[in-house]
Write a protein that holds these residues in place. Structure first.
Motif, PDB file in Angstrom:
ATOM      1  N   GLU A  88       1.515  -1.308 -11.479  1.00 26.10           N
ATOM      2  CA  GLU A  88       1.028  -2.566 -10.422  1.00 26.10           C
ATOM      3  C   GLU A  88      -0.388  -2.223 -10.147  1.00 26.10           C
ATOM      4  O   GLU A  88      -0.932  -1.118  -9.855  1.00 26.10           O
ATOM      5  CB  GLU A  88       1.881  -2.291  -9.049  1.00 26.10           C
ATOM      6  CG  GLU A  88       1.560  -3.417  -8.241  1.00 26.10           C
ATOM      7  CD  GLU A  88       1.137  -2.845  -6.921  1.00 26.10           C
ATOM      8  OE1 GLU A  88       0.007  -3.327  -6.103  1.00 26.10           O
ATOM      9  OE2 GLU A  88       1.684  -2.291  -6.330  1.00 26.10           O
ATOM     10  N   ASN A 137      -3.630   4.373  -1.389  1.00 28.04           N
ATOM     11  CA  ASN A 137      -3.256   3.636  -0.116  1.00 28.04           C
ATOM     12  C   ASN A 137      -2.090   3.850   0.479  1.00 28.04           C
ATOM     13  O   ASN A 137      -1.703   3.681   1.654  1.00 28.04           O
ATOM     14  CB  ASN A 137      -3.777   2.392  -0.239  1.00 28.04           C
ATOM     15  CG  ASN A 137      -2.796   1.727  -1.365  1.00 28.04           C
ATOM     16  OD1 ASN A 137      -2.289   1.952  -2.143  1.00 28.04           O
ATOM     17  ND2 ASN A 137      -3.140   0.265  -1.180  1.00 28.04           N
ATOM     18  N   TYR A 138      -1.042   4.458  -0.367  1.00 31.88           N
ATOM     19  CA  TYR A 138       0.331   4.602   0.200  1.00 31.88           C
ATOM     20  C   TYR A 138       0.740   5.726  -0.795  1.00 31.88           C
ATOM     21  O   TYR A 138       1.665   5.626  -1.426  1.00 31.88           O
ATOM     22  CB  TYR A 138       1.259   3.376  -0.229  1.00 31.88           C
ATOM     23  CG  TYR A 138       1.350   2.169   0.784  1.00 31.88           C
ATOM     24  CD1 TYR A 138       2.042   2.014   1.870  1.00 31.88           C
ATOM     25  CD2 TYR A 138       0.631   1.092   0.183  1.00 31.88           C
ATOM     26  CE1 TYR A 138       1.921   1.009   2.436  1.00 31.88           C
ATOM     27  CE2 TYR A 138       0.334   0.066   1.255  1.00 31.88           C
ATOM     28  CZ  TYR A 138       1.099   0.100   2.301  1.00 31.88           C
ATOM     29  OH  TYR A 138       0.993  -1.120   2.905  1.00 31.88           O
ATOM     30  N   ALA A 189       2.679  -9.683   0.931  1.00 36.35           N
ATOM     31  CA  ALA A 189       3.221  -8.471   1.342  1.00 36.35           C
ATOM     32  C   ALA A 189       4.205  -7.762   0.430  1.00 36.35           C
ATOM     33  O   ALA A 189       5.025  -8.914  -0.237  1.00 36.35           O
ATOM     34  CB  ALA A 189       3.875  -8.322   2.540  1.00 36.35           C
ATOM     35  N   ARG A 190       4.181  -6.685   0.119  1.00 31.58           N
ATOM     36  CA  ARG A 190       5.421  -6.196  -0.946  1.00 31.58           C
ATOM     37  C   ARG A 190       6.894  -6.021  -0.502  1.00 31.58           C
ATOM     38  O   ARG A 190       7.590  -6.647  -1.139  1.00 31.58           O
ATOM     39  CB  ARG A 190       4.917  -4.708  -1.500  1.00 31.58           C
ATOM     40  CG  ARG A 190       5.647  -3.831  -2.230  1.00 31.58           C
ATOM     41  CD  ARG A 190       5.167  -2.729  -2.729  1.00 31.58           C
ATOM     42  NE  ARG A 190       4.372  -2.162  -1.615  1.00 31.58           N
ATOM     43  CZ  ARG A 190       4.678  -0.746  -1.326  1.00 31.58           C
ATOM     44  NH1 ARG A 190       5.765  -0.187  -1.856  1.00 31.58           N
ATOM     45  NH2 ARG A 190       3.909  -0.425  -0.554  1.00 31.58           N
ATOM     46  N   GLY A 191       6.829  -5.787   0.882  1.00 29.04           N
ATOM     47  CA  GLY A 191       8.134  -5.717   1.406  1.00 29.04           C
ATOM     48  C   GLY A 191       8.736  -6.826   1.887  1.00 29.04           C
ATOM     49  O   GLY A 191       8.065  -7.908   1.787  1.00 29.04           O
ATOM     50  N   ARG A 211       9.348   3.818   6.585  1.00 24.16           N
ATOM     51  CA  ARG A 211       9.752   2.957   5.541  1.00 24.16           C
ATOM     52  C   ARG A 211      10.096   3.752   4.251  1.00 24.16           C
ATOM     53  O   ARG A 211      10.911   3.262   3.665  1.00 24.16           O
ATOM     54  CB  ARG A 211       8.342   2.138   5.449  1.00 24.16           C
ATOM     55  CG  ARG A 211       8.398   1.096   4.213  1.00 24.16           C
ATOM     56  CD  ARG A 211       7.024   0.389   3.942  1.00 24.16           C
ATOM     57  NE  ARG A 211       6.953  -0.581   2.871  1.00 24.16           N
ATOM     58  CZ  ARG A 211       6.042  -1.108   2.549  1.00 24.16           C
ATOM     59  NH1 ARG A 211       4.951  -1.280   3.209  1.00 24.16           N
ATOM     60  NH2 ARG A 211       5.988  -2.037   1.579  1.00 24.16           N
ATOM     61  N   LEU A 254       4.295   4.877  -2.026  1.00 22.53           N
ATOM     62  CA  LEU A 254       4.564   4.258  -3.479  1.00 22.53           C
ATOM     63  C   LEU A 254       4.773   5.442  -4.254  1.00 22.53           C
ATOM     64  O   LEU A 254       5.077   5.452  -5.573  1.00 22.53           O
ATOM     65  CB  LEU A 254       2.871   3.744  -3.605  1.00 22.53           C
ATOM     66  CG  LEU A 254       2.991   2.170  -3.185  1.00 22.53           C
ATOM     67  CD1 LEU A 254       1.605   1.555  -3.514  1.00 22.53           C
ATOM     68  CD2 LEU A 254       3.927   1.286  -3.872  1.00 22.53           C
ATOM     69  N   PHE A 285       8.859  -7.296  -6.910  1.00 25.12           N
ATOM     70  CA  PHE A 285       7.336  -7.232  -6.715  1.00 25.12           C
ATOM     71  C   PHE A 285       6.880  -6.959  -7.982  1.00 25.12           C
ATOM     72  O   PHE A 285       6.978  -6.113  -8.665  1.00 25.12           O
ATOM     73  CB  PHE A 285       7.064  -5.923  -5.850  1.00 25.12           C
ATOM     74  CG  PHE A 285       5.612  -5.831  -5.457  1.00 25.12           C
ATOM     75  CD1 PHE A 285       4.867  -6.811  -5.053  1.00 25.12           C
ATOM     76  CD2 PHE A 285       4.938  -4.498  -5.657  1.00 25.12           C
ATOM     77  CE1 PHE A 285       3.350  -6.678  -4.799  1.00 25.12           C
ATOM     78  CE2 PHE A 285       3.818  -4.420  -5.360  1.00 25.12           C
ATOM     79  CZ  PHE A 285       3.052  -5.487  -5.101  1.00 25.12           C
ATOM     80  N   ARG A 300      -5.169  -2.891   0.293  1.00 21.67           N
ATOM     81  CA  ARG A 300      -3.978  -3.057   0.101  1.00 21.67           C
ATOM     82  C   ARG A 300      -4.077  -3.965  -1.014  1.00 21.67           C
ATOM     83  O   ARG A 300      -4.768  -4.817  -1.167  1.00 21.67           O
ATOM     84  CB  ARG A 300      -2.964  -3.868   1.057  1.00 21.67           C
ATOM     85  CG  ARG A 300      -2.754  -2.891   2.389  1.00 21.67           C
ATOM     86  CD  ARG A 300      -2.332  -3.575   3.572  1.00 21.67           C
ATOM     87  NE  ARG A 300      -0.985  -4.164   3.066  1.00 21.67           N
ATOM     88  CZ  ARG A 300      -0.931  -5.561   3.065  1.00 21.67           C
ATOM     89  NH1 ARG A 300      -1.954  -6.515   3.777  1.00 21.67           N
ATOM     90  NH2 ARG A 300       0.159  -6.313   2.730  1.00 21.67           N
ATOM     91  N   CYS A 301      -3.230  -3.629  -2.230  1.00 25.43           N
ATOM     92  CA  CYS A 301      -3.276  -4.653  -3.234  1.00 25.43           C
ATOM     93  C   CYS A 301      -2.879  -5.899  -3.235  1.00 25.43           C
ATOM     94  O   CYS A 301      -3.279  -6.858  -3.632  1.00 25.43           O
ATOM     95  CB  CYS A 301      -2.681  -4.114  -4.919  1.00 25.43           C
ATOM     96  SG  CYS A 301      -1.650  -2.853  -4.491  1.00 25.43           S
ATOM     97  N   THR A 302      -1.835  -6.047  -1.968  1.00 26.66           N
ATOM     98  CA  THR A 302      -1.482  -7.658  -1.655  1.00 26.66           C
ATOM     99  C   THR A 302      -2.389  -8.005  -0.363  1.00 26.66           C
ATOM    100  O   THR A 302      -1.867  -8.963   0.206  1.00 26.66           O
ATOM    101  CB  THR A 302      -0.251  -7.372  -1.209  1.00 26.66           C
ATOM    102  OG1 THR A 302       0.000  -6.056  -0.153  1.00 26.66           O
ATOM    103  CG2 THR A 302       0.741  -7.105  -2.285  1.00 26.66           C
TER     104      THR A 302
HETATM  105  O1  G3P Z   1      -1.524  -1.736  -2.320  1.00 29.41           O
HETATM  106  C1  G3P Z   1      -0.143  -1.509  -2.700  1.00 29.41           C
HETATM  107  C2  G3P Z   1       0.733  -2.620  -2.699  1.00 29.41           C
HETATM  108  O2  G3P Z   1       1.967  -2.406  -3.112  1.00 29.41           O
HETATM  109  C3  G3P Z   1       1.018  -3.217  -1.195  1.00 29.41           C
HETATM  110  O3  G3P Z   1       1.855  -2.836  -0.336  1.00 29.41           O
HETATM  111  O4  G3P Z   1       3.458  -3.273   1.652  1.00 29.41           O
HETATM  112  O5  G3P Z   1       0.826  -3.277   1.737  1.00 29.41           O
HETATM  113  O6  G3P Z   1       2.109  -5.209   0.887  1.00 29.41           O
HETATM  114  P1  G3P Z   1       2.219  -3.886   0.989  1.00 29.41           P
END
Ligand code: G3P
Length: 478
Positions: free
Chosen positions: A253, A158-159, A439-441, A105, A163, A447, A286-288
């Motif tokens: 973020e 976490n990324y 989700a971020r993506g 990704r 990130l 975002f 994950r923040c999301t």
């Molecule tokens: O926790 C980081 C945030 O950016 C989540 O990303 O891709 O898990 O929605 P994702």
């Protein structure tokens, strides 16, 4: 000391003159896995100087050449996916398959960024003066986007790769230089990623990666006069940074308490599948992640039953085995999660599964009948523990969502698109997903969080724009 990973500055791998290192604890074994250099403030100063001078010539490098180097880095990153993923497994206990996905990704993000950059930075605006009252057509205004200078990128554990590149690639395509401070857990994966950029052949000093203790170089970096923009992803630290930082653009973020509102007419199988994916993937770190389920009472029993059936099927164990639920990142994180669970227990939440913990490994847990007086109704566990609050009306759900300090994402499940749109408008969060987990993506989507969830908007296009400034030239006719 050959066992300590070197930091990256001036296009070279270096040992810190501090003679100190920082240990990275493997969350699964809870033993030291790697060591990185503990960089000193003096080393940060040097990195800032190089970043500043490298940026000057980089800004003059043709846009297509910048894009070409980014495409090269993206390809190299993908070639090294196995080695980088292995670090993610050992440093942050990310399940093996997810670790590979993160790297792939990231490569895609870097390529997309190069393509988007050549388009949006390749054009500007032309304005004429006589549209404004009192003016003749005697002024022509030309706009272009210029880089900000040195971007400080601080990604979270976490990324650590994805990130990081989501900050690095927009910065570079826009003509900025980068100073990266990776999270300690994830630093070695980040150093490997930086090595891919090194192999691609970016100019010396343009990209630096300093590792070390937050207490030694954290504030020093974020308050450094050489920094022209900070892009940060993480927790509360971001609020502290925003208070201390100078007059520079900030992209932040921070946390989230993403609500999942479930209406009576929702497809409960779809909801259950999304609660599992949204609440428990990467063990909720994950923040999301879905962090609170707000379900209409009449369908709550049926939904909880469906979710429980799926929780029972989640595999729990080591990231190497690609388990669904893996150890959380640190002992202090596990202790924090346990504190939330104990508080909910004392205050009478219904435990749908038995609470179980071994070391940093916490078994997935759904807490039903959570009430607003429980900490878990408001705080983010960043772990595989998910509260369910039963509501009697949609308004009650929206009220709970909006009473949160956070406002990152949220989701609503219903077959009625009109209702969904009204609820989306009413929820004070940066993004509302209709009939899917937050989700971020895809990574080019905007975002953003509101309230304590952040400043500014990310996503590839927004990040490129945010890391530039408009410059205008006005031609004055006689
Ligand atoms: O926790 C980081 C945030 O950016 C989540 O990303 O891709 O898990 O929605 P994702």
């Amino acid at each position: 000391d050959g066992d300590v990973y070197k930091y990256y500055a001036d296009g070279e791998w270096k040992k810190s003159t501090s003679g100190k290192s920082v240990s990275i604890i493997n969350p699964t074994t809870r033993k030291p896995q790697y060591k990185v250099q503990a960089c000193s403030q003096e080393e940060v100063n040097k990195v800032m100087d190089s970043a500043k001078s490298a940026q000057k010539s980089w800004a003059k490098t043709p846009l297509w050449k910048r894009a070409e180097l980014l495409h090269k880095a993206a390809a190299i990153l993908k070639e090294h996916k196995a080695a980088i993923a292995e670090c993610l497994v050992k440093e942050i206990a990310k399940p093996a398959k997810d670790a590979v996905t993160e790297v792939v990704r990231s490569g895609d993000l870097v390529s997309y960024c190069a393509e988007e950059g050549v388009r949006i930075l390749g054009e500007g605006k032309f304005l004429v003066s006589d549209s404004f009252p009192g003016n003749e057509r005697t002024k022509y205004c030309l706009t272009s986007k210029i880089p900000l200078g040195v971007i400080l990128a601080i990604p979270p554990f976490n990324y650590p790769v994805n990130l990081a590149v989501s900050k690095i690639a927009p910065a570079l395509i826009a003509g900025n230089s980068i100073v990266l401070k990776p999270p300690t857990q994830g630093a070695v994966a980040a150093l490997h990623m930086v090595h891919c950029f090194h192999l691609a052949g970016f100019p010396k000093g343009l990209i630096s990666c300093v590792t070390g203790k937050g207490s030694e170089i954290g504030d020093f970096l974020t308050m450094h006069p050489g920094v022209n923009c900070i892009s940060f992803t993480g927790g509360d630290t971001g609020i502290a940074i925003s208070k201390k930082a100078g007059m520079i653009p900030l992209q932040m973020e921070l946390g989230g308490k993403d609500a999942c509102i479930v209406l009576e007419d929702a497809d409960l199988d779809l909801v259950a599948a999304n609660i599992i994916k949204g609440g428990f993937s990467y063990s909720g770190q994950r923040c999301t992640a879905v962090k609170v389920v707000l379900v209409i009472e009449s369908v709550a029993d049926a939904l909880v039953e469906k979710v429980n059936a799926k929780v029972a099927k989640l595999s729990v164990g080591a990231p190497e085995d690609d388990s669904d639920i893996t150890p959380v990142v640190s002992e202090s994180s596990a202790n924090f999660i346990e504190g939330l669970v104990n508080d909910a227990k004392q205050k009478g939440a219904t435990f749908c599964q038995e609470y179980k913990r071994e070391g940093n490994l916490i078994w997935p847990l759904l807490l039903d009948n959570v009430r607003p007086d429980m900490r878990i109704a408001w705080e983010e566990p960043f772990g595989p523990v998910l509260p369910v609050i039963r509501i009697n009306s949609v308004e009650e759900g929206i009220h709970h969502c909006n009473a949160s300090n956070f406002g990152l994402q949220g989701c609503v499940f219903t077959k009625d698109i009109n209702k969904a749109m009204l609820i989306s408008d009413a929820m004070e969060s940066g993004t509302i997903q209709i009939n899917s987990a937050p989700a971020r993506g895809p990574d080019h989507f905007p975002f953003q969080g509101i309230k304590d969830s952040g400043i500014g908007s990310q996503g590839i296009t927004n990040s490129i724009n945010m890391m530039t400034k408009i410059k205008t030239t006005v031609i004055n006719l006689p």
